[in-house]
Write an enzyme that holds these catalytic residues in place. Structure first.
Site, PDB file in Angstrom:
ATOM      1  N   LYS A   1       0.796  -1.211  -0.058  1.00 54.94           N
ATOM      2  CA  LYS A   1      -0.006   0.018  -0.004  1.00 54.94           C
ATOM      3  C   LYS A   1       0.726   1.341  -0.159  1.00 54.94           C
ATOM      4  O   LYS A   1       1.843   1.113   0.238  1.00 54.94           O
ATOM      5  CB  LYS A   1      -1.095  -0.002   1.234  1.00 54.94           C
ATOM      6  CG  LYS A   1      -2.107  -1.176   0.897  1.00 54.94           C
ATOM      7  CD  LYS A   1      -3.482  -0.806   1.862  1.00 54.94           C
ATOM      8  CE  LYS A   1      -4.502  -1.593   1.585  1.00 54.94           C
ATOM      9  NZ  LYS A   1      -5.771  -1.469   2.543  1.00 54.94           N
TER      10      LYS A   1
ATOM     11  N   ARG B   1      -3.448  -9.987   4.800  1.00 55.01           N
ATOM     12  CA  ARG B   1      -3.901 -10.165   3.198  1.00 55.01           C
ATOM     13  C   ARG B   1      -2.906  -9.706   2.497  1.00 55.01           C
ATOM     14  O   ARG B   1      -2.283  -8.588   2.507  1.00 55.01           O
ATOM     15  CB  ARG B   1      -5.128  -9.162   3.358  1.00 55.01           C
ATOM     16  CG  ARG B   1      -5.967  -9.077   1.753  1.00 55.01           C
ATOM     17  CD  ARG B   1      -7.102  -8.238   1.895  1.00 55.01           C
ATOM     18  NE  ARG B   1      -7.829  -8.381   0.539  1.00 55.01           N
ATOM     19  CZ  ARG B   1      -7.260  -7.534  -0.374  1.00 55.01           C
ATOM     20  NH1 ARG B   1      -6.637  -6.657  -0.327  1.00 55.01           N
ATOM     21  NH2 ARG B   1      -8.165  -7.709  -1.445  1.00 55.01           N
TER      22      ARG B   1
END
Length: 291
Positions: free
Chosen positions: A222, A256
């Site tokens: 991210k 994740r």
């Protein structure tokens, strides 16, 4: 702590972290840019993730950020055949990454075990659908809504607002009939947060533990990871490993991940360390002196 993923899978996550492999059936996903939108490529990627040690496969048909409109029918067309194919091939829990109850219902009928909803159950039928099909759910914090730009988010009390949002959402899930052991929480890093906000939430992941639910860490590659590592999108693997290790040390129990092989190694090493310490979280100088 016991985590149930649907009615078929149960895990003890007291010291073990599960790895959730990301499978995008989107042509515009932020990381792989649609590399696995083709169905054959998607299945080969799924096989690779399972071989690499994925505990869960997370299938999404719409990216979280802004982009071209995707109707519920289009989303169903993307995820349902994929879930049916995965269920026929692999004996692992399958998660559907959607904020629409209609898509979730179709996915559960196709064999999905988990509804991973980044909207915080904004669709009022999402939780009843999960309860009806015996599915597990992920309650995620988001400030506005999926696919809505949020360039200047503001919080008076970032940690408190995220925690209370998730407390209210998990209360909703329990009231809807979802068993406690089938509920997970996710702070929603980079969802309606600046990169520095996501770093603060990461370093305080243990702030969510008193809620009493397994914490899912969705940090792979991210923006905030790129900020920390000062790297571009295609060069964040090692930085993601570091984030995953810190998250596990602070109590996160589901990772994740795009890179399942690396996530699996991090999770296994951290599990061995936690077991050696009697299952207590590791508290080192970085964690103890958060300031």
């Amino acid at each position: 702590m016991i985590l149930e993923l649907g009615s078929r899978h149960q895990f003890d996550v007291t010291t073990r972290a599960l790895v959730m492999g990301i499978l995008n059936r989107t042509p515009d996903s932020f990381y792989d840019q649609g590399s696995y939108f083709d169905f054959d490529h998607f299945l080969k990627k799924a096989e690779q993730l399972v071989d690499d040690g994925a505990d869960i496969l997370d299938v999404g048909g719409v990216k979280a950020g802004p982009g071209p409109e995707v109707t519920p029918e289009q989303e169903i067309d993307r995820v349902v055949p994929a879930i049916e194919a995965l269920r026929a091939r692999f004996d692992v829990p399958i998660s559907v990454d959607t904020f629409r109850a209609s898509v979730a219902r179709a996915a559960y009928r196709a064999g999905a075990d988990v509804g991973n909803d980044i909207s915080g159950f904004a669709d009022p039928d999402f939780l009843p659908a999960a309860c009806e099909h015996g599915a597990s759910v992920v309650a995620t914090h988001i400030r506005l809504a999926p696919r809505v730009p949020d360039p200047n988010p503001h919080y008076d009390d970032l940690l408190g607002e995220v925690r209370e949002f998730l407390r209210e959402r998990t209360d909703r899930a329990l009231a809807a009939g979802i068993p406690r052991q089938r509920i997970m929480v996710d702070a929603g890093l980079d969802l309606g947060k600046t990169e520095p906000m996501s770093v603060v939430l990461l370093r305080n992941s243990d702030d969510l533990l008193p809620l009493g639910f397994p914490v899912l860490l969705s940090a792979s590659n991210k923006r905030f990871v790129g900020l920390l590592a000062r790297t571009e999108l295609d060069d964040r693997i090692e930085a993601t490993w570091a984030v995953h290790a810190l998250g596990i040390a602070l109590g996160c129990r589901i990772l994740r991940a795009h890179d399942v092989r690396g996530g699996r190694r991090v999770a296994d090493v951290m599990s061995a360390i936690l077991q050696a310490r009697g299952g207590r979280p590791i508290v080192g100088p970085l964690i103890a002196n958060r300031g």
